[in-house]
Design a protein around this motif. Structure first.
Motif, PDB file in Angstrom:
ATOM      1  N   THR A  61      14.522   6.800  49.581  1.00 15.13           N
ATOM      2  CA  THR A  61      14.405   6.547  48.250  1.00 15.13           C
ATOM      3  C   THR A  61      14.932   7.018  46.593  1.00 15.13           C
ATOM      4  OG1 THR A  61      13.023   8.377  48.188  1.00 15.13           O
ATOM      5  CG2 THR A  61      12.709   6.626  49.948  1.00 15.13           C
ATOM      6  N   PRO A  62      14.171   7.207  45.609  1.00 18.61           N
ATOM      7  CA  PRO A  62      14.341   7.905  44.979  1.00 18.61           C
ATOM      8  C   PRO A  62      13.592   9.411  44.855  1.00 18.61           C
ATOM      9  CG  PRO A  62      13.665   6.200  44.058  1.00 18.61           C
ATOM     10  CD  PRO A  62      13.381   5.739  45.085  1.00 18.61           C
ATOM     11  N   ASP A  63      13.130   9.768  46.313  1.00 19.43           N
ATOM     12  CA  ASP A  63      12.096  11.159  45.954  1.00 19.43           C
ATOM     13  C   ASP A  63      12.798  11.772  47.085  1.00 19.43           C
ATOM     14  OD1 ASP A  63      10.026   9.628  44.864  1.00 19.43           O
ATOM     15  OD2 ASP A  63       9.772   9.176  46.838  1.00 19.43           O
ATOM     16  N   THR A  64      13.397  10.497  47.770  1.00 21.39           N
ATOM     17  CA  THR A  64      14.390  11.467  49.645  1.00 21.39           C
ATOM     18  C   THR A  64      16.122  10.817  49.134  1.00 21.39           C
ATOM     19  OG1 THR A  64      12.784  12.572  50.145  1.00 21.39           O
ATOM     20  CG2 THR A  64      14.352  12.190  51.694  1.00 21.39           C
ATOM     21  N   GLU A  65      17.295  11.588  49.536  1.00 20.09           N
ATOM     22  CA  GLU A  65      18.055  11.500  50.351  1.00 20.09           C
ATOM     23  C   GLU A  65      18.470  11.235  51.256  1.00 20.09           C
ATOM     24  OE1 GLU A  65      21.286  13.284  48.280  1.00 20.09           O
ATOM     25  OE2 GLU A  65      22.590  12.685  49.770  1.00 20.09           O
ATOM     26  N   ARG A  66      18.266  10.231  52.554  1.00 19.02           N
ATOM     27  CA  ARG A  66      18.093  10.861  54.209  1.00 19.02           C
ATOM     28  C   ARG A  66      19.486  10.374  54.391  1.00 19.02           C
ATOM     29  NH1 ARG A  66      13.017   9.124  55.631  1.00 19.02           N
ATOM     30  NH2 ARG A  66      11.837  11.320  54.914  1.00 19.02           N
ATOM     31  N   ARG A  67      19.789  11.342  55.431  1.00 21.75           N
ATOM     32  CA  ARG A  67      20.910  11.161  56.034  1.00 21.75           C
ATOM     33  C   ARG A  67      20.868  11.455  57.717  1.00 21.75           C
ATOM     34  NH1 ARG A  67      25.493  13.748  53.362  1.00 21.75           N
ATOM     35  NH2 ARG A  67      25.350  13.241  51.178  1.00 21.75           N
ATOM     36  N   MET A  68      21.348  10.167  58.649  1.00 20.88           N
ATOM     37  CA  MET A  68      20.798  10.339  60.261  1.00 20.88           C
ATOM     38  C   MET A  68      22.236  10.519  60.867  1.00 20.88           C
ATOM     39  SD  MET A  68      17.234   8.843  60.659  1.00 20.88           S
ATOM     40  CE  MET A  68      16.565   9.676  62.183  1.00 20.88           C
ATOM     41  N   TRP A  69      22.066  10.586  62.022  1.00 24.63           N
ATOM     42  CA  TRP A  69      23.079  10.966  63.380  1.00 24.63           C
ATOM     43  C   TRP A  69      22.874  10.165  64.329  1.00 24.63           C
ATOM     44  CZ3 TRP A  69      23.004  13.887  58.788  1.00 24.63           C
ATOM     45  CH2 TRP A  69      24.005  14.412  57.621  1.00 24.63           C
ATOM     46  N   ILE A  70      23.016   9.961  65.241  1.00 29.20           N
ATOM     47  CA  ILE A  70      22.641   9.451  66.427  1.00 29.20           C
ATOM     48  C   ILE A  70      23.785   9.809  67.259  1.00 29.20           C
ATOM     49  CG2 ILE A  70      22.038   7.128  66.233  1.00 29.20           C
ATOM     50  CD1 ILE A  70      24.192   5.713  67.593  1.00 29.20           C
ATOM     51  N   VAL A  71      23.781  10.852  68.609  1.00 32.62           N
ATOM     52  CA  VAL A  71      24.481  11.663  69.514  1.00 32.62           C
ATOM     53  C   VAL A  71      25.184  11.244  70.784  1.00 32.62           C
ATOM     54  CG1 VAL A  71      25.028  13.898  70.321  1.00 32.62           C
ATOM     55  CG2 VAL A  71      23.174  13.812  68.724  1.00 32.62           C
ATOM     56  N   LEU A  72      26.305  10.630  70.875  1.00 34.02           N
ATOM     57  CA  LEU A  72      26.588   9.999  71.962  1.00 34.02           C
ATOM     58  C   LEU A  72      27.450  11.101  72.758  1.00 34.02           C
ATOM     59  CD1 LEU A  72      27.495   8.368  68.951  1.00 34.02           C
ATOM     60  CD2 LEU A  72      26.646   6.330  71.029  1.00 34.02           C
ATOM     61  N   ASP A  73      27.255  10.640  74.357  1.00 33.60           N
ATOM     62  CA  ASP A  73      27.633  11.212  74.821  1.00 33.60           C
ATOM     63  C   ASP A  73      28.130  10.466  76.226  1.00 33.60           C
ATOM     64  OD1 ASP A  73      29.256  13.019  76.691  1.00 33.60           O
ATOM     65  OD2 ASP A  73      27.310  13.979  78.036  1.00 33.60           O
ATOM     66  N   ASP A  74      30.101  10.759  75.920  1.00 36.27           N
ATOM     67  CA  ASP A  74      30.420   9.565  76.809  1.00 36.27           C
ATOM     68  C   ASP A  74      29.541   7.602  76.075  1.00 36.27           C
ATOM     69  OD1 ASP A  74      32.521   9.786  78.134  1.00 36.27           O
ATOM     70  OD2 ASP A  74      31.388  10.824  80.292  1.00 36.27           O
ATOM     71  N   GLY A  75      29.470   7.224  74.757  1.00 35.86           N
ATOM     72  CA  GLY A  75      28.929   6.800  74.980  1.00 35.86           C
ATOM     73  C   GLY A  75      27.604   5.446  75.037  1.00 35.86           C
ATOM     74  N   ARG A  76      26.958   7.078  75.341  1.00 33.85           N
ATOM     75  CA  ARG A  76      25.581   7.053  75.668  1.00 33.85           C
ATOM     76  C   ARG A  76      24.997   7.903  74.565  1.00 33.85           C
ATOM     77  NH1 ARG A  76      21.095   9.616  79.353  1.00 33.85           N
ATOM     78  NH2 ARG A  76      21.782  11.348  79.319  1.00 33.85           N
TER      79      ARG A  76
END
Ligand SMILES: CC(C)(COP(=O)(O)OP(=O)(O)OC[C@H]1O[C@@H](n2cnc3c(N)ncnc32)[C@H](O)[C@@H]1OP(=O)(O)O)[C@@H](O)C(=O)NCCC(=O)NCCS
Length: 360
Positions: A61-76
């Protein structure tokens, strides 16, 4: 990524436009794992949220820059990483989380995720990194907060923070109020508070915030940062103009979540000077979450905290009669607020640690 973790991938999460979009798969898995992680840690399901209700909270948003990742192990998908950069002027802080399913712990995945967090924060010019985690009660050695209030077990998550250079700054108490029990105490305390707060009247709304209340509600939201006990944590001052209030409203409206704001209005000036927020998802049989509660400094001593909390709960009994309980969070050194909660009948159910590292 270390050679031993060749099966592990940290994949940037692209938010779908809706949960039905063809590319929503990673997002839906992220929410499923998020809810499972919280259940594993807390032993209950009250932190769970539906994918379509969480989605409006997540875009930058104009207030917060947000980054996210998912963690996969062997595709899970086994976890997620979140990193927030507040966009207040010259902010130096970043807030992060790393949450892994229990069966993925202890293999270096958390450390690999943390390396990504710290590297990304450095690249963004942030030097104060802060993070919260629930530390379930356990026997054995405990760690005390430097505030002198509260302790948590020296558990896996605590060791993780310490190993990566973090200091414990504050303990937060998570309390619950039983909404299915008696409201006699709440009713009595509300009457007492109303007597002590004769120069104030109660107002209540759900988003969209009525235009007449937006400026003083925005002012109170901005004071949450400056007026609540922060121990050694760093927070930027926030500017809550009408547009930011509208964005806050939209998160609830877009996700179909019900926010009830109960405020005390100073009759002489017309200003709102104390408020309480309760939120519930579309499924009204699930837990309720108490968000912000604040009495502006200049208006303390009139039992306004008790007034807005008790009035909110009395109303909530009609709004969400099937919700089992309300969860709330308070700094363990915030005695005035804890006194109110304890008098109403909130009981502690868990403790969170607030952790901080200053990068050199
Ligand atoms: C806290 C959390 C992120 C740590 O993740 P993790 O993957 O278990 O962390 P690591 O594996 O990198 O390190 C944990 C331990 O495993 C050890 N370890 C790392 N790689 C290892 C390997 N290949 N073999 C054996 N042990 C290993 C580390 O040395 C460390 O040991 P220590 O506890 O004695 O310090 C994870 O437990 C979690 O998600 N917890 C729930 C959410 C939470 O509390 N998050 C906190 C931040 S928001």
């Amino acid at each position: 990524m270390p050679d031993t973790l060749t099966s592990v991938e940290l994949r940037p999460l692209v938010l779908p436009t809706s949960i039905d979009a063809p590319d929503a798969g990673d997002y839906l898995e992220m929410v499923r794992v998020r809810n499972a992680v919280y259940r594993e840690i807390s032993g209950h399901h009250d932190h769970a949220i539906a994918p379509d209700e969480l989605l409006p909270y997540l875009p930058s948003t104009p207030d917060t820059e947000r980054r996210m990742w998912i963690v996969l192990d062997d595709g899970r998908v086994v976890g997620r990483i979140g990193l927030d950069f507040p966009l207040e002027h010259e902010s130096t802080v970043a807030f992060w989380l790393i949450e892994l399913l229990h069966d993925a712990w202890g293999r270096g995945i958390g450390s690999a995720a943390y390396e990504l967090v710290e590297r990304t924060a450095r690249e963004r010019g942030r030097t104060v990194l802060q993070s919260w985690a629930e530390h379930p009660a356990a026997a054995g050695p405990q760690l005390s907060a430097p505030t002198g209030f509260g302790e948590i077990p020296h558990d896996h998550a605590a060791r993780f923070y310490l190993r990566h250079g973090y200091a414990l700054e504050q303990i937060e108490r998570n309390s619950a109020f039983d909404l299915q029990g008696s409201f006699d105490v709440v009713e009595r305390l509300l009457a007492e508070a109303q007597e002590a707060a004769s120069g104030y009247r109660l107002v209540r709304w759900s988003p969209p915030t009525p235009a007449e209340y937006a400026p003083s509600y925005g002012w109170m939201k901005s004071r949450m940062i400056t007026d609540a006990p922060a121990a050694g944590l760093d927070f930027d001052e926030e500017d809550w103009d009408a547009a930011r209030v509208a964005r806050h409203d939209a998160i609830h409206l877009d996700g179909g979540r019900l926010l009830q704001v109960t405020a005390a209005q100073h009759i002489a000036s017309g200003e709102l000077v104390a408020f309480n927020e309760l939120v519930i998802g579309r499924d009204r049989t699930r837990a309720t979450h108490q968000e912000d509660t604040l009495v502006l400094k200049e208006h303390r001593g009139h039992r306004l905290g008790l007034l807005v909390k008790c009035a909110a709960l009395m109303s909530w009994r009609r709004v969400a009669p099937d919700s089992p309980r309300v969860l709330t969070y308070n700094a363990e050194e915030n005695r005035p607020m804890l006194d109110i909660n304890e008098a109403i009948g909130f009981v502690p159910i868990a403790y969170n640690g607030a952790w901080k590292k200053v990068l050199t």
